[in-house]
Design a protein around this motif. Structure first.
Motif, PDB file in Angstrom:
ATOM      1  N   TYR A  87       1.000  -1.377   0.135  1.00 31.06           N
ATOM      2  CA  TYR A  87       0.090  -0.098  -0.126  1.00 31.06           C
ATOM      3  C   TYR A  87       0.910   1.313  -0.046  1.00 31.06           C
ATOM      4  O   TYR A  87       0.480   2.374  -0.733  1.00 31.06           O
ATOM      5  CB  TYR A  87      -0.984   0.042   1.366  1.00 31.06           C
ATOM      6  CG  TYR A  87      -1.571   1.360   1.389  1.00 31.06           C
ATOM      7  CD1 TYR A  87      -2.956   1.565   0.905  1.00 31.06           C
ATOM      8  CD2 TYR A  87      -1.302   2.339   2.232  1.00 31.06           C
ATOM      9  CE1 TYR A  87      -3.478   2.690   1.012  1.00 31.06           C
ATOM     10  CE2 TYR A  87      -1.865   3.530   2.382  1.00 31.06           C
ATOM     11  CZ  TYR A  87      -3.319   3.671   1.651  1.00 31.06           C
ATOM     12  OH  TYR A  87      -3.812   4.872   1.930  1.00 31.06           O
ATOM     13  N   TRP A  88       1.801   1.333   0.647  1.00 33.77           N
ATOM     14  CA  TRP A  88       2.869   2.493   0.668  1.00 33.77           C
ATOM     15  C   TRP A  88       3.463   2.794  -0.459  1.00 33.77           C
ATOM     16  O   TRP A  88       3.684   3.813  -0.946  1.00 33.77           O
ATOM     17  CB  TRP A  88       3.863   2.240   1.988  1.00 33.77           C
ATOM     18  CG  TRP A  88       5.062   3.056   2.137  1.00 33.77           C
ATOM     19  CD1 TRP A  88       5.132   4.293   2.507  1.00 33.77           C
ATOM     20  CD2 TRP A  88       6.248   3.002   1.606  1.00 33.77           C
ATOM     21  NE1 TRP A  88       6.180   5.068   2.596  1.00 33.77           N
ATOM     22  CE2 TRP A  88       6.785   4.093   1.622  1.00 33.77           C
ATOM     23  CE3 TRP A  88       6.948   2.163   0.852  1.00 33.77           C
ATOM     24  CZ2 TRP A  88       8.239   4.455   1.390  1.00 33.77           C
ATOM     25  CZ3 TRP A  88       8.029   2.414   0.417  1.00 33.77           C
ATOM     26  CH2 TRP A  88       8.816   3.540   0.490  1.00 33.77           C
ATOM     27  N   ARG A  91       0.865   3.959  -3.085  1.00 26.55           N
ATOM     28  CA  ARG A  91       0.602   5.315  -2.756  1.00 26.55           C
ATOM     29  C   ARG A  91       1.613   6.376  -3.228  1.00 26.55           C
ATOM     30  O   ARG A  91       1.432   7.411  -3.819  1.00 26.55           O
ATOM     31  CB  ARG A  91       0.366   5.523  -1.218  1.00 26.55           C
ATOM     32  CG  ARG A  91       0.098   7.026  -0.927  1.00 26.55           C
ATOM     33  CD  ARG A  91      -0.181   7.096   0.696  1.00 26.55           C
ATOM     34  NE  ARG A  91      -0.666   8.513   0.931  1.00 26.55           N
ATOM     35  CZ  ARG A  91      -1.110   8.925   2.147  1.00 26.55           C
ATOM     36  NH1 ARG A  91      -0.931   7.832   3.134  1.00 26.55           N
ATOM     37  NH2 ARG A  91      -1.281  10.102   2.622  1.00 26.55           N
ATOM     38  N   ASN A  94       1.365   6.469  -6.831  1.00 31.07           N
ATOM     39  CA  ASN A  94       0.036   6.934  -7.394  1.00 31.07           C
ATOM     40  C   ASN A  94      -1.042   5.899  -8.063  1.00 31.07           C
ATOM     41  O   ASN A  94      -1.247   6.226  -9.120  1.00 31.07           O
ATOM     42  CB  ASN A  94      -0.042   8.252  -8.299  1.00 31.07           C
ATOM     43  CG  ASN A  94      -1.141   8.867  -8.530  1.00 31.07           C
ATOM     44  OD1 ASN A  94      -2.039   8.962  -7.548  1.00 31.07           O
ATOM     45  ND2 ASN A  94      -1.129   9.502  -9.554  1.00 31.07           N
ATOM     46  N   LEU A  96      -3.404   3.820  -6.232  1.00 29.44           N
ATOM     47  CA  LEU A  96      -4.452   3.793  -5.627  1.00 29.44           C
ATOM     48  C   LEU A  96      -5.828   4.094  -6.175  1.00 29.44           C
ATOM     49  O   LEU A  96      -6.752   3.834  -5.295  1.00 29.44           O
ATOM     50  CB  LEU A  96      -4.277   4.349  -4.198  1.00 29.44           C
ATOM     51  CG  LEU A  96      -3.081   3.955  -3.422  1.00 29.44           C
ATOM     52  CD1 LEU A  96      -3.062   4.814  -2.061  1.00 29.44           C
ATOM     53  CD2 LEU A  96      -2.980   2.285  -3.061  1.00 29.44           C
TER      54      LEU A  96
END
Length: 254
Positions: A87-88, A91, A94, A96
């Motif tokens: 997820y990190w 994010r 870009n 997500l």
């Protein structure tokens, strides 16, 4: 997929390809399959003392046990940490902007790859190799069809997490750090090493080494590595699981 190719696609398909290829999206797909696998296994083995596991699953869980992580929920914690890291990364890149249709599209895409993968494997598959493959997947115990199908899901999940997300990614990272070469050389090295380890891994048990079977599984590892490099962890996990399901359903009762 080369950037020049994706630029020729409509914007919607470019976005779908880029986001669905990310580790975060792929691990969300894997999470769904993992929940199905664990819940179905709990039902199948609820009254049995012996639980049959895929070897990759057993290796991953035993590694956690050797690290002192004995509780049953520790593998879930490890997966949650992996998902958080993905997820990190998504994010930061870009990636997500996930749309709900991406999930069924990726599953259908995986099904199409599984059909293609099955056809390509038929070129090098013999009846004896197929039987040996099923032994490596199921062991030598008589198991029911639902248990075989659950094990097919487990093989798709854990073998791809171990050999593609794990080994392939590690070899690629290591090669980039220590080997000054063109990017495609690093990719080929990661592909070959992870496929060789994937093939050799299946002989860690009662099955004696046989070159023909090793080459067959090495070929499978190359194909799966290409799919992983092309489409990411989610699609390759579902492709592997679908293929194993095809094989089990085709040979069940035969």
């Amino acid at each position: 997929m080369p950037a020049a190719w994706t630029e020729k696609l409509p914007q919607g398909l470019r976005d779908y390809h880029k986001i669905s290829r990310s580790s975060f999206f792929g691990l969300l797909m894997v999470l769904l399959l993992l929940l199905i696998y664990e819940s179905s296994s709990a039902v199948i083995y609820r009254e049995q003392a012996v639980i049959i596991q895929n070897r990759a699953e057993a290796m991953i869980k035993r590694t956690l046990w050797f690290m002192g992580l004995y509780q049953f929920w520790m593998p879930w914690l490890a997966f949650a940490l992996l998902l958080g890291l993905a997820y990190w990364q998504a994010r930061k890149q870009n990636l997500l902007h996930i749309k709900p249709p991406y999930f069924p599209l990726a599953i259908l895409e995986s099904l199409a790859y599984a059909v293609l993968f099955s056809g390509l494997m038929n070129f090098v598959t013999t009846k004896s190799i197929t039987i040996k493959f099923l032994w490596s997947l199921l062991g030598d115990r008589a198991v029911t069809l639902p248990a075989k199908m659950a094990l097919a899901l487990g093989a798709g999940i854990y073998e791809e997490l171990l050999f593609r997300l794990g080994m392939f990614t590690f070899v690629l990272w290591f090669a980039r750090k220590v080997m000054p070469a063109k990017p495609y050389v690093h990719q080929v090295l990661a592909l070959v090493v992870s496929a060789a380890l994937f093939s050799g891994f299946h002989f860690l048990g009662r099955e004696p080494f046989a070159m023909l079977a090793f080459v067959h599984r090495f070929y499978a590892g190359i194909l799966l590595g290409l799919i992983f490099s092309w489409r990411g962890i989610g699609v390759v996990v579902y492709t592997h699981a679908f293929y194993d399901l095809f094989l089990i359903l085709r040979t069940h009762g035969g």
